[in-house]
Scaffold this motif. Structure first.
Motif, short mmCIF file in Angstrom:
data_model
loop_
_atom_site.label_atom_id
_atom_site.label_comp_id
_atom_site.label_asym_id
_atom_site.label_seq_id
_atom_site.Cartn_x
_atom_site.Cartn_y
_atom_site.Cartn_z
N ARG A 117 2.34 6.38 -9.02
CA ARG A 117 1.16 6.21 -8.50
C ARG A 117 0.53 7.50 -8.18
O ARG A 117 -0.76 7.51 -7.87
CB ARG A 117 1.20 5.42 -6.94
CG ARG A 117 1.26 4.13 -7.01
CD ARG A 117 1.42 3.32 -5.59
NE ARG A 117 1.77 2.04 -5.53
CZ ARG A 117 1.84 1.14 -4.75
NH1 ARG A 117 1.25 1.75 -3.28
NH2 ARG A 117 2.44 0.22 -4.61
N LEU B 205 6.03 5.48 -5.54
CA LEU B 205 5.05 6.42 -5.27
C LEU B 205 4.63 7.61 -6.28
O LEU B 205 3.76 8.04 -6.57
CB LEU B 205 5.36 7.07 -4.07
CG LEU B 205 5.48 6.17 -2.62
CD1 LEU B 205 6.13 6.85 -1.59
CD2 LEU B 205 4.05 5.91 -2.39
N THR C 138 0.87 -1.11 -0.18
CA THR C 138 0.11 -0.06 -0.02
C THR C 138 0.80 1.32 0.09
O THR C 138 2.06 1.30 0.44
CB THR C 138 -0.94 0.10 1.24
OG1 THR C 138 -0.05 0.14 2.52
CG2 THR C 138 -1.63 -1.21 1.48
N SER C 139 0.18 2.32 -0.41
CA SER C 139 1.03 3.71 -0.34
C SER C 139 1.44 3.93 0.86
O SER C 139 2.33 4.60 1.00
CB SER C 139 0.11 4.71 -1.38
OG SER C 139 -0.02 4.35 -2.60
N GLU D 19 1.59 9.80 -6.08
CA GLU D 19 1.37 9.87 -4.48
C GLU D 19 2.30 10.97 -4.14
O GLU D 19 2.36 11.54 -3.14
CB GLU D 19 1.62 8.75 -3.89
CG GLU D 19 0.71 7.62 -4.30
CD GLU D 19 -0.61 7.77 -3.48
OE1 GLU D 19 -0.56 8.45 -2.56
OE2 GLU D 19 -1.59 7.33 -3.78
N ARG E 268 4.98 4.81 2.22
CA ARG E 268 5.49 6.12 2.89
C ARG E 268 5.99 6.05 4.29
O ARG E 268 7.16 6.68 4.68
CB ARG E 268 4.22 7.11 2.71
CG ARG E 268 3.93 7.87 1.50
CD ARG E 268 3.04 8.90 1.81
NE ARG E 268 1.60 8.54 2.38
CZ ARG E 268 0.63 7.99 1.40
NH1 ARG E 268 0.85 7.85 0.18
NH2 ARG E 268 -0.51 7.43 1.89
#
Length: 59
Positions: free
Chosen positions: A56, A53, A18-19, A58, A23
């Motif tokens: 994505r 990221l 998952t992001s 993000e 992170r």
């Protein structure tokens, strides 16, 4: 100095995480580096996480 010509194994792992998890790991590596950690593997993993990221949207 040696440059990588292929992505690290962390790239495949990052695609399945998952992001938020990515992170969090990025922050942990930042903290380690701020305390003087200079592991080439950790820096490479951090770069791979940042690229994932970014892909994505993000970052």
């Amino acid at each position: 100095m040696r440059f990588r010509t292929s992505p690290s194994p962390a790239v495949d792992e990052a695609k399945n995480r998952t992001s938020d998890d990515l992170r969090n790991e990025y922050r942990l590596i930042n903290r380690e580096r701020a305390l003087g950690g200079t592991s080439i593997g950790a820096i490479a993993d951090q770069n791979d996480i940042a690229r994932e990221l970014e892909c994505r949207g993000e970052i």
